[in-house]
Design an enzyme around this catalytic site. Sequence first.
Site, PDB file in Angstrom:
ATOM      1  N   ASP A   9       0.856  -1.188   0.000  1.00  0.00           N
ATOM      2  CA  ASP A   9       0.000   0.000   0.000  1.00  0.00           C
ATOM      3  C   ASP A   9       0.888   1.231   0.000  1.00  0.00           C
ATOM      4  O   ASP A   9       2.082   1.163   0.316  1.00  0.00           O
ATOM      5  CB  ASP A   9      -0.909   0.014   1.231  1.00  0.00           C
ATOM      6  CG  ASP A   9      -1.880   1.187   1.216  1.00  0.00           C
ATOM      7  OD1 ASP A   9      -2.597   1.343   0.214  1.00  0.00           O
ATOM      8  OD2 ASP A   9      -1.907   1.965   2.183  1.00  0.00           O
ATOM      9  N   SER A  10       0.285   2.372  -0.316  1.00  0.00           N
ATOM     10  CA  SER A  10       1.021   3.628  -0.304  1.00  0.00           C
ATOM     11  C   SER A  10       1.319   4.086   1.120  1.00  0.00           C
ATOM     12  O   SER A  10       2.136   4.986   1.319  1.00  0.00           O
ATOM     13  CB  SER A  10       0.220   4.709  -1.025  1.00  0.00           C
ATOM     14  OG  SER A  10      -1.010   4.947  -0.347  1.00  0.00           O
ATOM     15  N   CYS A  72      -4.088  -0.894  -2.404  1.00  0.00           N
ATOM     16  CA  CYS A  72      -4.059   0.537  -2.707  1.00  0.00           C
ATOM     17  C   CYS A  72      -4.852   0.722  -3.990  1.00  0.00           C
ATOM     18  O   CYS A  72      -4.546   0.092  -5.002  1.00  0.00           O
ATOM     19  CB  CYS A  72      -2.619   1.026  -2.892  1.00  0.00           C
ATOM     20  SG  CYS A  72      -2.473   2.725  -3.485  1.00  0.00           S
ATOM     21  N   GLU A 151      -2.874   9.407   7.603  1.00  0.00           N
ATOM     22  CA  GLU A 151      -1.455   9.120   7.819  1.00  0.00           C
ATOM     23  C   GLU A 151      -0.909   9.844   9.049  1.00  0.00           C
ATOM     24  O   GLU A 151       0.011   9.365   9.716  1.00  0.00           O
ATOM     25  CB  GLU A 151      -0.643   9.515   6.582  1.00  0.00           C
ATOM     26  CG  GLU A 151      -0.828   8.599   5.390  1.00  0.00           C
ATOM     27  CD  GLU A 151      -0.151   7.242   5.549  1.00  0.00           C
ATOM     28  OE1 GLU A 151       0.912   7.166   6.189  1.00  0.00           O
ATOM     29  OE2 GLU A 151      -0.696   6.243   5.033  1.00  0.00           O
ATOM     30  N   CYS A 184     -10.556   4.087  -1.407  1.00  0.00           N
ATOM     31  CA  CYS A 184      -9.177   4.206  -0.924  1.00  0.00           C
ATOM     32  C   CYS A 184      -9.114   3.434   0.378  1.00  0.00           C
ATOM     33  O   CYS A 184      -9.994   3.586   1.232  1.00  0.00           O
ATOM     34  CB  CYS A 184      -8.800   5.672  -0.702  1.00  0.00           C
ATOM     35  SG  CYS A 184      -7.175   5.900   0.066  1.00  0.00           S
ATOM     36  N   THR A 185      -8.108   2.612   0.542  1.00  0.00           N
ATOM     37  CA  THR A 185      -8.057   1.762   1.734  1.00  0.00           C
ATOM     38  C   THR A 185      -7.723   2.535   3.000  1.00  0.00           C
ATOM     39  O   THR A 185      -7.794   1.979   4.099  1.00  0.00           O
ATOM     40  CB  THR A 185      -7.059   0.604   1.541  1.00  0.00           C
ATOM     41  OG1 THR A 185      -5.804   1.120   1.065  1.00  0.00           O
ATOM     42  CG2 THR A 185      -7.603  -0.408   0.539  1.00  0.00           C
ATOM     43  N   HIS A 186      -7.365   3.815   2.878  1.00  0.00           N
ATOM     44  CA  HIS A 186      -7.220   4.650   4.067  1.00  0.00           C
ATOM     45  C   HIS A 186      -8.592   5.007   4.671  1.00  0.00           C
ATOM     46  O   HIS A 186      -8.708   5.219   5.875  1.00  0.00           O
ATOM     47  CB  HIS A 186      -6.498   5.958   3.733  1.00  0.00           C
ATOM     48  CG  HIS A 186      -5.020   5.828   3.557  1.00  0.00           C
ATOM     49  ND1 HIS A 186      -4.465   5.240   2.443  1.00  0.00           N
ATOM     50  CD2 HIS A 186      -3.985   6.224   4.337  1.00  0.00           C
ATOM     51  CE1 HIS A 186      -3.138   5.277   2.548  1.00  0.00           C
ATOM     52  NE2 HIS A 186      -2.829   5.868   3.681  1.00  0.00           N
TER      53      HIS A 186
END
Length: 273
Positions: A9-10, A72, A151, A184-186
């Site tokens: 992932d990012s 991601c 993040e 988005c997986t965030h």
Amino acid sequence: MAQPIGVIDSGVGGLTVARELMRQLPKEKFIYLGDTLRCPYGPREKEQVKDFTWQMVHYLLRRDIKMLVIACNTATAYTLNELQSALSIPVIGVIEPGARAAIKNSRNKRIGVIGTEGTIKSQAYPEALRSIDHSIRVNGLACPPFVPMVENGVLHGPEAERIVASTLEPLKEMNHIDTLILGCTHYPLIRGLVQKEMGSHIQVISSGEETASEASLILAYHNGLAQGDTVPEHEFYTTGDMEKFRLVANSWFEEPIQILKLIELEHFQGSSK
């Protein structure tokens, strides 16, 4: 098979997919790599995202992984087909599983998608949705503030509520969607805030559960499921701030993560050639 499964992932967002993978595949060992130093990927050019993604892939291939999960959405949109063609192991992304879950839940065939600039620009979700049902109507909205917010560990409180409310306002004025894909997986890390802002009448979909189910089916088909009763020891790698990564990871998993290491990716080959 004792080989691990690689998850890339990012940043920290793919932990939402990793948690579901671990829940559905408790015997499997997972190696998670989050490129937090260069996160977010969404605003970056396609070729740069592909380059960064290949760097992560080459790093994990050295660990003899038996499957790669691209957790991601931006990387999935830009690299999935290329990776599936180039690698000899199964490679799955998060977009098609998310699309299937949305169609399963939608009643009026009006589906919203929120994601990074790259994911929305790629039109990957509308294409995936309409490949299943061409009558689906899709509204997409890029949400640039969300990934940096997650993040940085801003997952709740007045600041997070303000950012979510102002970012989602344009989507609330669009056609009458009944289902919203967290593209988005965030975003599952702030799912509660998104649900509150959109209203309880909206079905909010994340792709983790469907992605994990697909991984399980593919491994079973290839006779690749782990055997035995040994409890796997998962490994986590990050390219950026280890303490921020640990803080988010420990808040998301039931038990604190044990193995977390800092790595550099720049010297790894950045393409399939």
